[in-house]
Design an enzyme around this catalytic site. Sequence first.
Site, PDB file in Angstrom:
ATOM      1  N   GLY B 164       0.979  -1.236  -0.111  1.00 37.37           N
ATOM      2  CA  GLY B 164      -0.201   0.045   0.023  1.00 37.37           C
ATOM      3  C   GLY B 164       1.133   1.332   0.240  1.00 37.37           C
ATOM      4  O   GLY B 164       0.178   2.269   0.805  1.00 37.37           O
ATOM      5  N   GLU B 200      16.150  -0.626  -4.782  1.00 42.06           N
ATOM      6  CA  GLU B 200      15.886  -0.880  -6.429  1.00 42.06           C
ATOM      7  C   GLU B 200      16.796   0.704  -6.769  1.00 42.06           C
ATOM      8  O   GLU B 200      15.697   1.785  -6.066  1.00 42.06           O
ATOM      9  CB  GLU B 200      14.955  -1.368  -6.928  1.00 42.06           C
ATOM     10  CG  GLU B 200      14.101  -2.763  -6.034  1.00 42.06           C
ATOM     11  CD  GLU B 200      12.884  -2.806  -6.102  1.00 42.06           C
ATOM     12  OE1 GLU B 200      11.958  -1.684  -6.547  1.00 42.06           O
ATOM     13  OE2 GLU B 200      12.843  -4.257  -6.433  1.00 42.06           O
ATOM     14  N   ARG B 292      -3.377 -13.448  -4.371  1.00 40.17           N
ATOM     15  CA  ARG B 292      -4.476 -13.176  -3.922  1.00 40.17           C
ATOM     16  C   ARG B 292      -5.504 -12.452  -5.283  1.00 40.17           C
ATOM     17  O   ARG B 292      -4.940 -12.145  -6.599  1.00 40.17           O
ATOM     18  CB  ARG B 292      -5.039 -12.233  -3.069  1.00 40.17           C
ATOM     19  CG  ARG B 292      -4.197 -11.075  -2.677  1.00 40.17           C
ATOM     20  CD  ARG B 292      -4.578  -9.976  -2.143  1.00 40.17           C
ATOM     21  NE  ARG B 292      -3.757  -8.702  -2.247  1.00 40.17           N
ATOM     22  CZ  ARG B 292      -4.107  -8.070  -3.174  1.00 40.17           C
ATOM     23  NH1 ARG B 292      -4.691  -8.046  -3.801  1.00 40.17           N
ATOM     24  NH2 ARG B 292      -2.293  -7.068  -3.231  1.00 40.17           N
ATOM     25  N   VAL B 295      -7.496  -6.298  -6.535  1.00 37.33           N
ATOM     26  CA  VAL B 295      -9.097  -5.054  -6.639  1.00 37.33           C
ATOM     27  C   VAL B 295      -9.438  -4.827  -7.944  1.00 37.33           C
ATOM     28  O   VAL B 295     -10.766  -4.908  -8.433  1.00 37.33           O
ATOM     29  CB  VAL B 295      -8.614  -3.632  -6.549  1.00 37.33           C
ATOM     30  CG1 VAL B 295      -9.875  -2.376  -6.317  1.00 37.33           C
ATOM     31  CG2 VAL B 295      -8.268  -3.825  -4.335  1.00 37.33           C
TER      32      VAL B 295
END
Lengths: 70, 446
Positions: B164, B200, B292, B295
């Site tokens: 998030g 990164e 999973r 959205v």
Amino acid sequence: MQEVKASMAGNVWKIVVAVGEQVEEGQDIVILESMKMEIPIAAEASGVVKELKVAEGDFVNDEDVLAVIE
Amino acid sequence: MIKKVLIANRGEIAARIIRTCKKLGIQTVAIYSEADQEAPYVSMADQSFLVGAPRVNESYLNVERIIAVAKEAKACAIHPGYGFLSENEAFANRCLEEGLIFIGPTGSVIKQMGSKIAARNAMNKIGIPVVPGTDEAIAAIEDAVKMAEKIGYPIMLKASAGGGGIGMQVVYSEEELAKAFEGNSKRAQTFFGDGSMFMEKKIENARHIEIQILADHHGNAIHLYERECSIQRRNQKVIEEAPSQFISESTRQRMGEAAVKAVKALEYTNAGTIEFLVDELENFYFLEMNTRIQVEHPITEEITGIDIVEEQLHIASGKALTIKQTDLQIDGHAIEARIYAENPVTFFPSPGHISHIELPEGPNIRNEVGVTADYDVTPFYDPMIGKLIVKGSNRKEAIAILKEALSSYKIDGIKTNIPMLQEIVQHEQFIKGNTTTAFIEKFYHI
């Protein structure tokens, strides 16, 4: 005297000042957590923190007084 | 055969899962917190159980209570949705221990992909390109400085357990690094219980393009093409589209093949998404894997005709995939706009009472919503209250439908990001397809 109010409902995530501390206008007083986001609540005027009305983890509603600055 | 599913989630995704279960004749059990008693998904389910107080730790993250409810209701499987317990290794393992089917991959894959550092290393080993960066947690600021010099500024500082956008920051110089390292590590420790940081190289003008995959328990895996999710604010997606208008057919094919190769090597099962950053030359780099449903899964459903939740249920019940890669083709163009209860200018949340709601309707419009009229949006959960999905025969048509749909989307009583969405879809650069992850900061004047 200035009341620092919550701008929205949420949990008190962090209190970043202590009673007796001198704070400047725009300085964060409390960080709320609302809808998975950190919401900093700042002082609208400079002064000394007279009272903290909430504790970390408390639930507050919109417009609740979080702290009083003198 | 799965006969009854408990949905360990809330809002629009709970409603979405219940819908497919009903279509398949599967019984549903909803759980809800004290704050969600009036939520539409609760009354949609065959049964519903109060699991606790509004705060997530006492309700939607309360593993033992949720397991007890599943047993009491005699559910045989748990669908975790997204967020909450969906990427929680311990929860997946607890389900297994209790003889409940966890609709998702195994706990060990969740754990491996949940650590961003472990995931990077795993992909590297499989031969999937990763963004140049560190392969272990950075112990101290001195090491961070050395590594950043080697990689070259600007760098992305990230929390290994992050998500998030929390604990993540672009750093342009050594001066910034010390402060950013300490601050983000502390934040990650607070939010995720793990302050490990890595870095990164920042890919300039990058696009966020992800591949949806499905994999069964019989060694079959397919990809359902890509979604481009470059339009983000605070590192969270706002508008997603499928297919990407940027990548060529050969890049599309290579990305899909890389994703399938990765899930086979990981022995991954169920639905998942591999996120990549794609640079201006169409080089793609592994970013992370979401273990999973996502959205933005509806846009993939719209262009492939596949019900991803249905596939998840079939896979979880042990059936082999019936769809082959060669059966698939992209049909049209789909766009999703996320509706957030938030101030469209400051992006601050805007909980409150919805007095009136009116959704756009039409043959090419799909609404996924978690709220209704005369309903309180509480401050306890994510500000996303709905998703507007449109489909056109091509991108231009999809944008036109989206524009029209947004203009008839009415929510009164709370602030939403709809004005911002309207601005984006009418923006010349969006219409042209110049959709890099910097779009909002570049063009939205913030």
